[in-house]
Scaffold this active site. Structure first.
Site, mmCIF file in Angstrom:
data_model
loop_
_atom_site.group_PDB
_atom_site.id
_atom_site.type_symbol
_atom_site.label_atom_id
_atom_site.label_comp_id
_atom_site.label_asym_id
_atom_site.label_seq_id
_atom_site.Cartn_x
_atom_site.Cartn_y
_atom_site.Cartn_z
ATOM 1 N N ARG A 9 -12.589 -21.121 -13.626
ATOM 2 C CA ARG A 9 -13.947 -20.910 -13.136
ATOM 3 C C ARG A 9 -14.300 -19.430 -13.269
ATOM 4 O O ARG A 9 -13.430 -18.576 -13.417
ATOM 5 C CB ARG A 9 -14.074 -21.345 -11.670
ATOM 6 C CG ARG A 9 -14.000 -22.842 -11.458
ATOM 7 C CD ARG A 9 -13.932 -23.185 -9.976
ATOM 8 N NE ARG A 9 -15.114 -22.728 -9.250
ATOM 9 C CZ ARG A 9 -15.187 -22.650 -7.917
ATOM 10 N NH1 ARG A 9 -14.136 -22.968 -7.169
ATOM 11 N NH2 ARG A 9 -16.300 -22.247 -7.337
ATOM 12 N N LYS A 85 -6.812 -27.222 -3.579
ATOM 13 C CA LYS A 85 -7.692 -27.940 -2.657
ATOM 14 C C LYS A 85 -8.930 -28.496 -3.360
ATOM 15 O O LYS A 85 -9.599 -29.376 -2.805
ATOM 16 C CB LYS A 85 -8.100 -27.049 -1.481
ATOM 17 C CG LYS A 85 -8.943 -25.840 -1.815
ATOM 18 C CD LYS A 85 -9.156 -24.980 -0.571
ATOM 19 C CE LYS A 85 -9.971 -23.732 -0.857
ATOM 20 N NZ LYS A 85 -11.353 -24.009 -1.250
ATOM 21 N N ASP A 86 -9.225 -28.027 -4.565
ATOM 22 C CA ASP A 86 -10.355 -28.558 -5.335
ATOM 23 C C ASP A 86 -9.972 -29.773 -6.177
ATOM 24 O O ASP A 86 -10.845 -30.411 -6.766
ATOM 25 C CB ASP A 86 -10.917 -27.484 -6.280
ATOM 26 C CG ASP A 86 -11.575 -26.331 -5.544
ATOM 27 O OD1 ASP A 86 -12.032 -26.539 -4.402
ATOM 28 O OD2 ASP A 86 -11.623 -25.216 -6.108
ATOM 29 N N THR A 129 -20.048 -21.912 7.397
ATOM 30 C CA THR A 129 -18.992 -22.534 6.589
ATOM 31 C C THR A 129 -19.617 -23.579 5.683
ATOM 32 O O THR A 129 -20.626 -24.188 6.034
ATOM 33 C CB THR A 129 -17.901 -23.189 7.464
ATOM 34 O OG1 THR A 129 -16.930 -23.820 6.606
ATOM 35 C CG2 THR A 129 -18.466 -24.252 8.388
ATOM 36 N N SER A 131 -17.662 -26.098 4.632
ATOM 37 C CA SER A 131 -16.678 -27.179 4.715
ATOM 38 C C SER A 131 -16.925 -28.066 5.924
ATOM 39 O O SER A 131 -16.912 -27.587 7.067
ATOM 40 C CB SER A 131 -15.271 -26.569 4.794
ATOM 41 O OG SER A 131 -14.321 -27.497 5.260
ATOM 42 N N ARG A 133 -14.784 -30.202 6.946
ATOM 43 C CA ARG A 133 -13.498 -30.209 7.648
ATOM 44 C C ARG A 133 -13.423 -29.061 8.651
ATOM 45 O O ARG A 133 -13.058 -29.259 9.821
ATOM 46 C CB ARG A 133 -12.362 -30.093 6.621
ATOM 47 C CG ARG A 133 -10.972 -29.919 7.229
ATOM 48 C CD ARG A 133 -9.957 -29.552 6.136
ATOM 49 N NE ARG A 133 -10.342 -28.357 5.401
ATOM 50 C CZ ARG A 133 -10.147 -27.113 5.853
ATOM 51 N NH1 ARG A 133 -9.575 -26.908 7.021
ATOM 52 N NH2 ARG A 133 -10.521 -26.069 5.128
ATOM 53 N N ARG A 134 -13.766 -27.849 8.201
ATOM 54 C CA ARG A 134 -13.744 -26.706 9.116
ATOM 55 C C ARG A 134 -14.778 -26.872 10.222
ATOM 56 O O ARG A 134 -14.507 -26.606 11.398
ATOM 57 C CB ARG A 134 -14.018 -25.412 8.338
ATOM 58 C CG ARG A 134 -12.896 -25.000 7.408
ATOM 59 C CD ARG A 134 -13.240 -23.717 6.648
ATOM 60 N NE ARG A 134 -12.194 -23.408 5.666
ATOM 61 C CZ ARG A 134 -12.421 -23.043 4.418
ATOM 62 N NH1 ARG A 134 -13.669 -22.955 3.975
ATOM 63 N NH2 ARG A 134 -11.423 -22.768 3.604
ATOM 64 N N ARG A 151 -23.105 -21.065 1.428
ATOM 65 C CA ARG A 151 -22.556 -21.318 0.101
ATOM 66 C C ARG A 151 -22.386 -20.011 -0.654
ATOM 67 O O ARG A 151 -22.877 -18.969 -0.257
ATOM 68 C CB ARG A 151 -23.485 -22.251 -0.697
ATOM 69 C CG ARG A 151 -23.506 -23.708 -0.243
ATOM 70 C CD ARG A 151 -22.215 -24.455 -0.508
ATOM 71 N NE ARG A 151 -21.692 -24.256 -1.853
ATOM 72 C CZ ARG A 151 -22.092 -24.915 -2.930
ATOM 73 N NH1 ARG A 151 -23.030 -25.845 -2.824
ATOM 74 N NH2 ARG A 151 -21.557 -24.684 -4.106
ATOM 75 N N GLY A 152 -21.726 -20.097 -1.783
ATOM 76 C CA GLY A 152 -21.536 -18.937 -2.630
ATOM 77 C C GLY A 152 -20.067 -18.571 -2.750
ATOM 78 O O GLY A 152 -19.211 -19.096 -2.048
ATOM 79 N N THR A 156 -19.928 -13.287 -2.006
ATOM 80 C CA THR A 156 -21.289 -13.609 -1.579
ATOM 81 C C THR A 156 -21.316 -13.982 -0.104
ATOM 82 O O THR A 156 -22.201 -13.566 0.649
ATOM 83 C CB THR A 156 -21.856 -14.774 -2.414
ATOM 84 O OG1 THR A 156 -21.840 -14.414 -3.793
ATOM 85 C CG2 THR A 156 -23.275 -15.121 -1.989
ATOM 86 N N ARG A 157 -20.338 -14.760 0.340
ATOM 87 C CA ARG A 157 -20.307 -15.181 1.749
ATOM 88 C C ARG A 157 -20.045 -13.993 2.675
ATOM 89 O O ARG A 157 -20.620 -13.910 3.758
ATOM 90 C CB ARG A 157 -19.251 -16.266 1.947
ATOM 91 C CG ARG A 157 -19.581 -17.541 1.205
ATOM 92 C CD ARG A 157 -18.655 -18.667 1.600
ATOM 93 N NE ARG A 157 -18.450 -19.585 0.490
ATOM 94 C CZ ARG A 157 -17.769 -20.715 0.572
ATOM 95 N NH1 ARG A 157 -17.218 -21.071 1.710
ATOM 96 N NH2 ARG A 157 -17.629 -21.492 -0.481
ATOM 97 N N CYS A 244 -12.770 -33.798 -1.827
ATOM 98 C CA CYS A 244 -12.611 -32.430 -1.330
ATOM 99 C C CYS A 244 -13.556 -32.121 -0.172
ATOM 100 O O CYS A 244 -13.311 -31.205 0.596
ATOM 101 C CB CYS A 244 -12.884 -31.437 -2.460
ATOM 102 S SG CYS A 244 -11.900 -31.700 -3.933
#
Length: 312
Positions: A9, A85-86, A129, A131, A133-134, A151-152, A156-157, A244
């Site tokens: 990526r 994790k992806d 976040t 996620s 899950r988080r 996002r980002g 960026t975050r 995911c």
């Protein structure tokens, strides 16, 4: 001499961890007197293009890997380096995970704008976040917090934390470690508070199953202990038919019992709001059996209904 083209990526983190893995491969080549060179080919994935909606609403498995796997299958690249994790549980026919290098810190972490830890955040603090899950686990731990999507890429975050009024954001510790930004971390979240994503902190080095030269090279990069723990977590993911972006957490570690190495696995499935949450654990010498035991225990308590709710 063969030039191996490595797909990645385009994010700063992805390129960084790709270059770190290539450096490890170069060191192996020097040690083993192998004649390989390496070239990075950045690839944009669907998950990188869609930044205006939450990941859970984008849906679909392989959000950050599909285009890279297509490049592998058609011969544009020879191997790909992903965040584990992806990775969906099922790989396309013809592709394999050739190596899982030594795992980084698997925990989630909190980055507070004012350096405050989770217990010190004020009532109603705004937490970012991407996620589910988080978000679900944090909501279960602190129902008063306001969880909002952010996002980002990792940089960026961090910028959004400083500029957009968040009190804190949640990220994977591994990414900050790999970027050399460990000093930004305010607090590591224990698995008791926030179980990590399946495979978090680990990398997956994917290649074609018939590329014997690359497979032989990657076997020298593989870390057997990481492979065992990740195998237990991914077995759980596969049996729960999880993607995911639904609230499944898992963390496996190795311990020695009576002189033998044992896999201990904790698993979690939650409703998106964190109100209904199931946790189970198991241990044993066979990671696949341990993953199956935890998955079956969760399913026996109604995990399938929670996952159906999350998918909707």
């Amino acid at each position: 001499m063969r030039n191996i083209i490595v797909g990645s990526r385009q994010s700063t983190l992805a390129i960084t961890q790709t270059n770190q893995t290539i450096q490890a491969l170069r060191e192996i080549c020097a040690r083993e007197d192998l004649a390989y060179t390496f070239e990075v080919k950045p690839i944009v994935t669907r998950g990188d293009r869609i930044l205006d909606v939450t990941l859970s609403k984008v849906g679909g498995k392989g959000l950050f890997v599909k285009e890279i796997e297509e490049a592998l299958l058609n011969g544009e690249i020879d191997l790909a380096i992903h965040s584990m994790k992806d990775m969906p549980f099922d790989l396309p026919e013809g592709l394999v995970i050739g190596a899982i290098p030594l795992r980084e810190d698997p925990r989630d972490c909190l980055i507070g704008r004012e350096g405050k830890g989770l217990a010190d955040l004020p009532i109603g603090a705004r937490i970012g976040t991407s996620s589910l899950r988080r978000a679900a686990q944090l909501q279960a731990h602190r129902p008063d917090l306001r969880i909002e999507s952010i996002r980002g890429n990792i940089d960026t975050r961090l910028r959004k934390l400083d500029e957009e009024g968040f009190d804190a954001i949640l990220l994977a510790a591994a990414g900050l470690h790999r970027m050399g930004w460990k000093d930004r971390i305010t607090e590591y979240l224990s698995p008791e508070v926030c179980l990590p994503a399946v495979g978090q902190g680990a990398l997956a080095v994917e290649c074609r199953g018939d590329d014997k030269d690359v497979l032989a090279l990657l076997s020298l990069l593989n870390d057997p202990d990481t492979e065992r723990t990740v195998a237990a977590e991914r077995r759980l993911l596969g049996l729960l038919n999880g993607g995911c972006q639904i609230p499944i957490g898992a963390f496996a570690r190795l311990e020695t019992s009576d002189g033998a190495s044992v896999v201990l696995l904790q698993g979690m499935v939650s409703s998106p709001d964190g109100i209904s949450m199931l946790k189970e654990s198991a241990s044993g010498s066979d990671p696949l059996r341990v993953g199956s035991d935890v998955a079956q225990a969760l399913l026996g308590r109604g995990a399938d209904h929670l996952l159906a709710e999350a998918r909707e």
